[in-house]
Design an enzyme around this catalytic site. Structure first.
Site, PDB file in Angstrom:
ATOM      1  N   ASP A 152      14.473  50.017  23.286  1.00 51.23           N
ATOM      2  CA  ASP A 152      15.865  50.170  22.859  1.00 51.23           C
ATOM      3  C   ASP A 152      15.982  51.122  21.665  1.00 51.23           C
ATOM      4  O   ASP A 152      15.057  51.263  20.877  1.00 51.23           O
ATOM      5  CB  ASP A 152      16.434  48.785  22.503  1.00 51.23           C
ATOM      6  CG  ASP A 152      17.957  48.789  22.465  1.00 51.23           C
ATOM      7  OD1 ASP A 152      18.572  49.729  23.003  1.00 51.23           O
ATOM      8  OD2 ASP A 152      18.529  47.838  21.892  1.00 51.23           O
TER       9      ASP A 152
ATOM     10  N   TRP B  17      18.827  56.877  17.982  1.00 56.10           N
ATOM     11  CA  TRP B  17      17.811  57.826  17.481  1.00 56.10           C
ATOM     12  C   TRP B  17      18.325  59.260  17.607  1.00 56.10           C
ATOM     13  O   TRP B  17      18.209  60.049  16.683  1.00 56.10           O
ATOM     14  CB  TRP B  17      16.524  57.644  18.294  1.00 56.10           C
ATOM     15  CG  TRP B  17      15.372  58.505  17.877  1.00 56.10           C
ATOM     16  CD1 TRP B  17      14.421  58.201  16.930  1.00 56.10           C
ATOM     17  CD2 TRP B  17      15.025  59.799  18.385  1.00 56.10           C
ATOM     18  NE1 TRP B  17      13.510  59.226  16.829  1.00 56.10           N
ATOM     19  CE2 TRP B  17      13.854  60.220  17.711  1.00 56.10           C
ATOM     20  CE3 TRP B  17      15.585  60.645  19.349  1.00 56.10           C
ATOM     21  CZ2 TRP B  17      13.235  61.442  17.964  1.00 56.10           C
ATOM     22  CZ3 TRP B  17      14.972  61.863  19.600  1.00 56.10           C
ATOM     23  CH2 TRP B  17      13.810  62.258  18.914  1.00 56.10           C
TER      24      TRP B  17
ATOM     25  N   THR C 287      20.809  46.056  35.060  1.00 57.87           N
ATOM     26  CA  THR C 287      21.965  45.974  35.953  1.00 57.87           C
ATOM     27  C   THR C 287      23.245  46.334  35.194  1.00 57.87           C
ATOM     28  O   THR C 287      24.124  47.021  35.708  1.00 57.87           O
ATOM     29  CB  THR C 287      22.088  44.531  36.506  1.00 57.87           C
ATOM     30  OG1 THR C 287      20.820  44.150  37.038  1.00 57.87           O
ATOM     31  CG2 THR C 287      23.137  44.428  37.579  1.00 57.87           C
ATOM     32  N   GLU C 288      23.297  45.885  33.937  1.00 55.31           N
ATOM     33  CA  GLU C 288      24.491  46.120  33.112  1.00 55.31           C
ATOM     34  C   GLU C 288      24.615  47.581  32.660  1.00 55.31           C
ATOM     35  O   GLU C 288      25.702  48.026  32.293  1.00 55.31           O
ATOM     36  CB  GLU C 288      24.480  45.197  31.889  1.00 55.31           C
ATOM     37  CG  GLU C 288      24.725  43.725  32.211  1.00 55.31           C
ATOM     38  CD  GLU C 288      23.505  42.987  32.761  1.00 55.31           C
ATOM     39  OE1 GLU C 288      22.370  43.507  32.641  1.00 55.31           O
ATOM     40  OE2 GLU C 288      23.686  41.900  33.347  1.00 55.31           O
ATOM     41  N   ASN C 289      23.504  48.321  32.678  1.00 50.93           N
ATOM     42  CA  ASN C 289      23.555  49.722  32.223  1.00 50.93           C
ATOM     43  C   ASN C 289      24.388  50.623  33.146  1.00 50.93           C
ATOM     44  O   ASN C 289      24.774  51.729  32.748  1.00 50.93           O
ATOM     45  CB  ASN C 289      22.149  50.312  32.052  1.00 50.93           C
ATOM     46  CG  ASN C 289      21.401  49.784  30.839  1.00 50.93           C
ATOM     47  OD1 ASN C 289      20.180  49.626  30.863  1.00 50.93           O
ATOM     48  ND2 ASN C 289      22.120  49.497  29.753  1.00 50.93           N
TER      49      ASN C 289
ATOM     50  N   ARG D 216      27.644  52.134  31.723  1.00 49.47           N
ATOM     51  CA  ARG D 216      27.691  53.214  30.721  1.00 49.47           C
ATOM     52  C   ARG D 216      28.449  54.418  31.286  1.00 49.47           C
ATOM     53  O   ARG D 216      28.671  54.505  32.494  1.00 49.47           O
ATOM     54  CB  ARG D 216      26.267  53.632  30.356  1.00 49.47           C
ATOM     55  CG  ARG D 216      25.553  52.532  29.590  1.00 49.47           C
ATOM     56  CD  ARG D 216      24.270  53.015  29.008  1.00 49.47           C
ATOM     57  NE  ARG D 216      23.676  51.945  28.227  1.00 49.47           N
ATOM     58  CZ  ARG D 216      22.709  52.099  27.343  1.00 49.47           C
ATOM     59  NH1 ARG D 216      22.217  53.305  27.120  1.00 49.47           N
ATOM     60  NH2 ARG D 216      22.239  51.079  26.673  1.00 49.47           N
TER      61      ARG D 216
ATOM     62  N   GLU E 145       5.902  35.014  23.118  1.00 48.36           N
ATOM     63  CA  GLU E 145       6.087  35.312  21.695  1.00 48.36           C
ATOM     64  C   GLU E 145       6.986  36.541  21.576  1.00 48.36           C
ATOM     65  O   GLU E 145       6.729  37.573  22.205  1.00 48.36           O
ATOM     66  CB  GLU E 145       4.736  35.606  21.027  1.00 48.36           C
ATOM     67  CG  GLU E 145       3.815  34.405  20.954  1.00 48.36           C
ATOM     68  CD  GLU E 145       4.382  33.253  20.133  1.00 48.36           C
ATOM     69  OE1 GLU E 145       5.102  33.505  19.154  1.00 48.36           O
ATOM     70  OE2 GLU E 145       4.096  32.098  20.492  1.00 48.36           O
TER      71      GLU E 145
END
Ligand code: IPE
Ligand code: IPE
Ligand code: MG
Length: 250
Positions: free
Chosen positions: A21, A26, A67-69, A72, A208
Protein backbone atom coordinates in the site's frame (compact mmCIF):
# COMPACT_ATOMS: atom_id res chain seq x y z
CA UNK A 1 26.00 -6.71 7.78
CA UNK A 2 22.56 -7.53 6.51
CA UNK A 3 19.71 -8.05 8.95
CA UNK A 4 19.35 -11.39 7.18
CA UNK A 5 22.43 -12.69 9.01
CA UNK A 6 20.82 -12.14 12.39
CA UNK A 7 17.69 -14.15 11.56
CA UNK A 8 17.04 -17.42 13.35
CA UNK A 9 17.08 -19.97 10.52
CA UNK A 10 14.91 -22.33 12.59
CA UNK A 11 12.06 -19.83 12.79
CA UNK A 12 11.54 -18.49 9.28
CA UNK A 13 7.84 -18.05 8.42
CA UNK A 14 6.81 -20.39 5.62
CA UNK A 15 4.23 -17.93 4.30
CA UNK A 16 4.46 -14.14 4.31
CA UNK A 17 1.61 -12.01 2.95
CA UNK A 18 1.98 -8.34 2.05
CA UNK A 19 -0.56 -5.58 1.53
CA UNK A 20 1.44 -3.41 -0.85
CA UNK A 21 0.00 0.00 0.00
CA UNK A 22 0.97 3.64 -0.48
CA UNK A 23 1.86 3.79 -4.19
CA UNK A 24 -0.49 6.69 -4.87
CA UNK A 25 0.68 8.81 -1.95
CA UNK A 26 4.33 8.06 -2.75
CA UNK A 27 3.83 9.44 -6.27
CA UNK A 28 1.72 12.40 -5.23
CA UNK A 29 4.32 13.49 -2.67
CA UNK A 30 6.73 13.72 -5.62
CA UNK A 31 4.27 15.75 -7.68
CA UNK A 32 3.69 12.76 -9.95
CA UNK A 33 0.56 10.94 -11.06
CA UNK A 34 -0.56 8.02 -8.89
CA UNK A 35 0.25 5.57 -11.68
CA UNK A 36 3.94 6.44 -11.37
CA UNK A 37 3.71 5.00 -7.87
CA UNK A 38 2.33 1.74 -9.22
CA UNK A 39 5.06 1.36 -11.85
CA UNK A 40 7.71 2.22 -9.24
CA UNK A 41 6.24 -0.43 -6.93
CA UNK A 42 7.27 -3.20 -9.33
CA UNK A 43 10.89 -2.91 -8.16
CA UNK A 44 9.69 -3.43 -4.58
CA UNK A 45 7.94 -6.63 -5.69
CA UNK A 46 11.27 -7.87 -7.08
CA UNK A 47 12.99 -6.96 -3.82
CA UNK A 48 10.39 -8.68 -1.65
CA UNK A 49 10.57 -11.81 -3.78
CA UNK A 50 14.38 -11.87 -3.65
CA UNK A 51 14.32 -11.36 0.10
CA UNK A 52 11.74 -14.12 0.60
CA UNK A 53 13.82 -16.52 -1.49
CA UNK A 54 17.08 -15.58 0.24
CA UNK A 55 15.78 -16.18 3.73
CA UNK A 56 13.81 -19.32 2.91
CA UNK A 57 10.20 -18.16 2.92
CA UNK A 58 8.31 -20.68 0.75
CA UNK A 59 5.16 -18.70 -0.02
CA UNK A 60 4.91 -14.99 -0.70
CA UNK A 61 1.39 -13.66 -1.26
CA UNK A 62 1.08 -10.09 -2.54
CA UNK A 63 -2.19 -8.16 -2.55
CA UNK A 64 -2.04 -6.47 -5.95
CA UNK A 65 -5.67 -5.65 -6.77
CA UNK A 66 -8.74 -6.00 -4.57
CA UNK A 67 -12.33 -6.54 -5.61
CA UNK A 68 -12.99 -3.07 -4.21
CA UNK A 69 -10.23 -1.49 -6.34
CA UNK A 70 -12.54 -1.66 -9.40
CA UNK A 71 -14.28 1.40 -8.01
CA UNK A 72 -11.19 3.59 -8.54
CA UNK A 73 -11.15 6.07 -11.45
CA UNK A 74 -11.19 4.23 -14.77
CA UNK A 75 -7.81 5.63 -15.90
CA UNK A 76 -6.14 4.23 -12.81
CA UNK A 77 -7.81 0.83 -13.16
CA UNK A 78 -6.83 0.65 -16.84
CA UNK A 79 -3.26 1.63 -16.04
CA UNK A 80 -3.09 -1.04 -13.35
CA UNK A 81 -4.39 -3.70 -15.73
CA UNK A 82 -1.83 -2.71 -18.38
CA UNK A 83 0.93 -2.72 -15.81
CA UNK A 84 -0.09 -6.21 -14.72
CA UNK A 85 -0.02 -7.58 -18.26
CA UNK A 86 3.36 -5.96 -19.03
CA UNK A 87 4.98 -6.89 -15.75
CA UNK A 88 3.91 -10.53 -15.81
CA UNK A 89 5.16 -10.89 -19.41
CA UNK A 90 8.46 -9.13 -18.62
CA UNK A 91 9.20 -11.10 -15.47
CA UNK A 92 8.45 -14.66 -16.59
CA UNK A 93 12.03 -15.35 -17.77
CA UNK A 94 13.51 -14.19 -14.50
CA UNK A 95 10.96 -16.11 -12.47
CA UNK A 96 12.01 -19.24 -14.36
CA UNK A 97 15.70 -18.47 -13.85
CA UNK A 98 15.05 -18.27 -10.13
CA UNK A 99 12.86 -21.39 -10.03
CA UNK A 100 9.89 -19.30 -8.80
CA UNK A 101 6.41 -20.72 -9.23
CA UNK A 102 3.91 -18.01 -10.13
CA UNK A 103 0.34 -18.49 -8.88
CA UNK A 104 -2.73 -16.37 -8.19
CA UNK A 105 -5.72 -16.19 -5.88
CA UNK A 106 -8.92 -14.27 -6.63
CA UNK A 107 -11.66 -14.12 -9.19
CA UNK A 108 -9.33 -14.24 -12.20
CA UNK A 109 -11.97 -15.43 -14.68
CA UNK A 110 -13.81 -12.12 -14.59
CA UNK A 111 -10.74 -9.96 -15.20
CA UNK A 112 -10.04 -8.45 -18.66
CA UNK A 113 -9.02 -11.01 -21.29
CA UNK A 114 -5.49 -9.64 -21.67
CA UNK A 115 -4.90 -10.06 -17.94
CA UNK A 116 -6.34 -13.58 -17.91
CA UNK A 117 -4.02 -14.49 -20.79
CA UNK A 118 -0.91 -13.02 -19.14
CA UNK A 119 -1.71 -14.88 -15.93
CA UNK A 120 -2.43 -18.16 -17.72
CA UNK A 121 0.89 -17.90 -19.62
CA UNK A 122 2.81 -17.03 -16.46
CA UNK A 123 1.28 -19.84 -14.44
CA UNK A 124 1.82 -22.39 -17.20
CA UNK A 125 5.39 -21.38 -17.91
CA UNK A 126 6.44 -21.63 -14.23
CA UNK A 127 4.28 -24.56 -13.15
CA UNK A 128 7.15 -27.03 -12.78
CA UNK A 129 9.34 -24.70 -10.74
CA UNK A 130 10.01 -25.94 -7.24
CA UNK A 131 11.32 -22.82 -5.48
CA UNK A 132 9.47 -19.92 -3.88
CA UNK A 133 5.76 -19.67 -4.63
CA UNK A 134 4.85 -16.13 -5.67
CA UNK A 135 1.10 -15.74 -5.26
CA UNK A 136 -0.57 -12.59 -6.59
CA UNK A 137 -3.96 -11.73 -5.12
CA UNK A 138 -5.87 -10.28 -8.05
CA UNK A 139 -9.51 -9.31 -8.13
CA UNK A 140 -9.37 -10.83 -4.67
CA UNK A 141 -11.29 -10.15 -1.52
CA UNK A 142 -11.55 -12.50 1.42
CA UNK A 143 -15.33 -12.18 1.63
CA UNK A 144 -15.64 -13.03 -2.06
CA UNK A 145 -13.52 -16.12 -1.43
CA UNK A 146 -15.60 -17.26 1.55
CA UNK A 147 -18.87 -16.63 -0.32
CA UNK A 148 -17.52 -18.59 -3.28
CA UNK A 149 -16.56 -21.50 -1.02
CA UNK A 150 -20.02 -21.46 0.56
CA UNK A 151 -21.63 -21.66 -2.86
CA UNK A 152 -19.62 -24.75 -3.81
CA UNK A 153 -20.13 -26.44 -0.45
CA UNK A 154 -23.88 -25.76 -0.43
CA UNK A 155 -24.25 -27.24 -3.90
CA UNK A 156 -22.41 -30.36 -2.81
CA UNK A 157 -24.71 -30.70 0.18
CA UNK A 158 -27.79 -30.30 -2.03
CA UNK A 159 -26.41 -32.94 -4.40
CA UNK A 160 -25.95 -35.28 -1.46
CA UNK A 161 -22.17 -35.47 -1.91
CA UNK A 162 -21.46 -34.25 1.59
CA UNK A 163 -23.15 -34.42 4.97
CA UNK A 164 -23.43 -30.91 6.49
CA UNK A 165 -22.45 -32.48 9.81
CA UNK A 166 -18.99 -33.17 8.39
CA UNK A 167 -18.29 -29.50 7.66
CA UNK A 168 -15.49 -28.26 9.89
CA UNK A 169 -12.70 -25.69 9.60
CA UNK A 170 -10.35 -27.94 7.62
CA UNK A 171 -13.16 -28.80 5.24
CA UNK A 172 -13.97 -25.13 4.55
CA UNK A 173 -10.27 -24.36 3.96
CA UNK A 174 -10.23 -26.85 1.04
CA UNK A 175 -12.68 -24.66 -0.88
CA UNK A 176 -10.89 -21.36 -0.43
CA UNK A 177 -8.54 -20.14 -3.16
CA UNK A 178 -5.73 -20.55 -0.61
CA UNK A 179 -6.49 -24.26 -0.15
CA UNK A 180 -2.99 -25.33 -1.22
CA UNK A 181 -1.11 -22.86 0.95
CA UNK A 182 -0.39 -22.79 4.68
CA UNK A 183 -1.91 -19.85 6.55
CA UNK A 184 0.49 -16.90 6.60
CA UNK A 185 2.49 -16.62 9.81
CA UNK A 186 3.28 -12.98 9.02
CA UNK A 187 1.37 -10.16 7.34
CA UNK A 188 3.12 -6.92 6.42
CA UNK A 189 1.21 -3.78 5.43
CA UNK A 190 3.09 -0.75 4.19
CA UNK A 191 2.06 2.93 4.19
CA UNK A 192 1.03 3.23 7.84
CA UNK A 193 -2.58 2.13 7.40
CA UNK A 194 -3.58 -0.30 10.13
CA UNK A 195 -6.34 -2.32 8.57
CA UNK A 196 -6.62 -5.55 6.60
CA UNK A 197 -8.89 -4.29 3.77
CA UNK A 198 -10.64 -7.61 3.04
CA UNK A 199 -7.42 -9.63 2.69
CA UNK A 200 -7.13 -13.28 3.81
CA UNK A 201 -9.65 -12.88 6.65
CA UNK A 202 -10.08 -16.62 7.22
CA UNK A 203 -6.38 -17.42 6.91
CA UNK A 204 -5.28 -14.60 9.20
CA UNK A 205 -6.86 -15.97 12.37
CA UNK A 206 -3.43 -16.29 14.05
CA UNK A 207 -1.19 -14.31 11.73
CA UNK A 208 1.28 -11.85 13.25
CA UNK A 209 0.49 -8.38 11.87
CA UNK A 210 3.24 -5.93 11.14
CA UNK A 211 2.65 -2.37 9.99
CA UNK A 212 5.35 -0.14 8.58
CA UNK A 213 5.15 3.57 7.73
CA UNK A 214 7.12 3.11 4.51
CA UNK A 215 5.24 3.48 1.25
CA UNK A 216 5.40 0.40 -0.95
CA UNK A 217 7.72 1.87 -3.64
CA UNK A 218 10.34 2.45 -0.88
CA UNK A 219 10.17 -1.15 0.38
CA UNK A 220 13.48 -3.03 -0.01
CA UNK A 221 14.99 -6.38 0.94
CA UNK A 222 16.20 -5.11 4.30
CA UNK A 223 12.64 -4.06 5.18
CA UNK A 224 11.52 -7.62 4.53
CA UNK A 225 14.31 -9.05 6.70
CA UNK A 226 13.50 -6.50 9.41
CA UNK A 227 9.87 -7.66 9.37
CA UNK A 228 10.93 -11.30 9.73
CA UNK A 229 13.24 -10.30 12.59
CA UNK A 230 10.36 -8.58 14.38
CA UNK A 231 8.18 -11.63 13.74
CA UNK A 232 10.83 -13.79 15.43
CA UNK A 233 10.61 -11.63 18.53
CA UNK A 234 6.87 -12.27 18.93
CA UNK A 235 5.53 -15.06 21.09
CA UNK A 236 2.77 -16.90 19.25
CA UNK A 237 0.51 -18.36 21.90
CA UNK A 238 -2.48 -19.67 19.94
CA UNK A 239 -4.71 -19.21 22.97
CA UNK A 240 -2.33 -20.87 25.43
CA UNK A 241 -0.39 -19.21 28.24
CA UNK A 242 3.23 -18.17 27.89
CA UNK A 243 4.59 -20.93 30.18
CA UNK A 244 3.06 -23.62 27.99
CA UNK A 245 4.56 -22.11 24.84
CA UNK A 246 8.00 -21.84 26.45
CA UNK A 247 7.84 -25.46 27.68
CA UNK A 248 7.22 -26.71 24.12
CA UNK A 249 10.05 -24.59 22.70
CA UNK A 250 12.64 -25.71 25.27
C1 IPE B 1 -1.56 0.20 -3.38
O1 IPE B 1 -1.30 1.58 -3.40
C2 IPE B 1 -1.79 -0.36 -4.77
C3 IPE B 1 -3.17 -0.75 -5.04
C4 IPE B 1 -4.16 -0.71 -4.20
C5 IPE B 1 -3.44 -1.23 -6.37
P1 IPE B 1 -2.49 2.62 -3.43
O2 IPE B 1 -2.83 2.90 -4.85
O3 IPE B 1 -3.61 2.19 -2.58
O4 IPE B 1 -1.78 3.92 -2.82
P2 IPE B 1 -2.41 4.89 -1.74
O5 IPE B 1 -2.82 4.05 -0.58
O6 IPE B 1 -3.57 5.57 -2.39
O7 IPE B 1 -1.28 5.81 -1.41
C1 IPE C 1 -5.57 -2.69 -0.30
O1 IPE C 1 -5.18 -1.36 -0.46
C2 IPE C 1 -5.54 -3.39 -1.61
C3 IPE C 1 -4.24 -3.57 -2.23
C4 IPE C 1 -3.08 -3.26 -1.70
C5 IPE C 1 -4.26 -4.18 -3.52
P1 IPE C 1 -6.26 -0.19 -0.62
O2 IPE C 1 -5.47 1.06 -0.75
O3 IPE C 1 -7.20 -0.51 -1.70
O4 IPE C 1 -7.02 -0.27 0.77
P2 IPE C 1 -7.91 0.81 1.52
O5 IPE C 1 -8.97 1.25 0.57
O6 IPE C 1 -7.01 1.95 1.90
O7 IPE C 1 -8.44 0.12 2.72
MG1 MG D 1 -4.04 2.40 -0.64
Amino acid sequence: MSIKDSLNKENIPSHVAIIMDGNGRWAQERGEHRVFGHTSGVESVREALKAATECGVDYLTLYAFSTENWSRPKEEVDALMNLLVETIANEIAELNENNVKFMTIGNIGSMPESVVKAITDGVKSTENNTGTKLILALNYSARWDVANAMKIITQKAIDGEIDPESIDQEFIKQYLSTADFPDPELLIRTSGEMRVSNFLLWEMAYTELLFTEKYWPDFRKEDFFQAVLEYQQRERRFGKVSEQVKAVNE
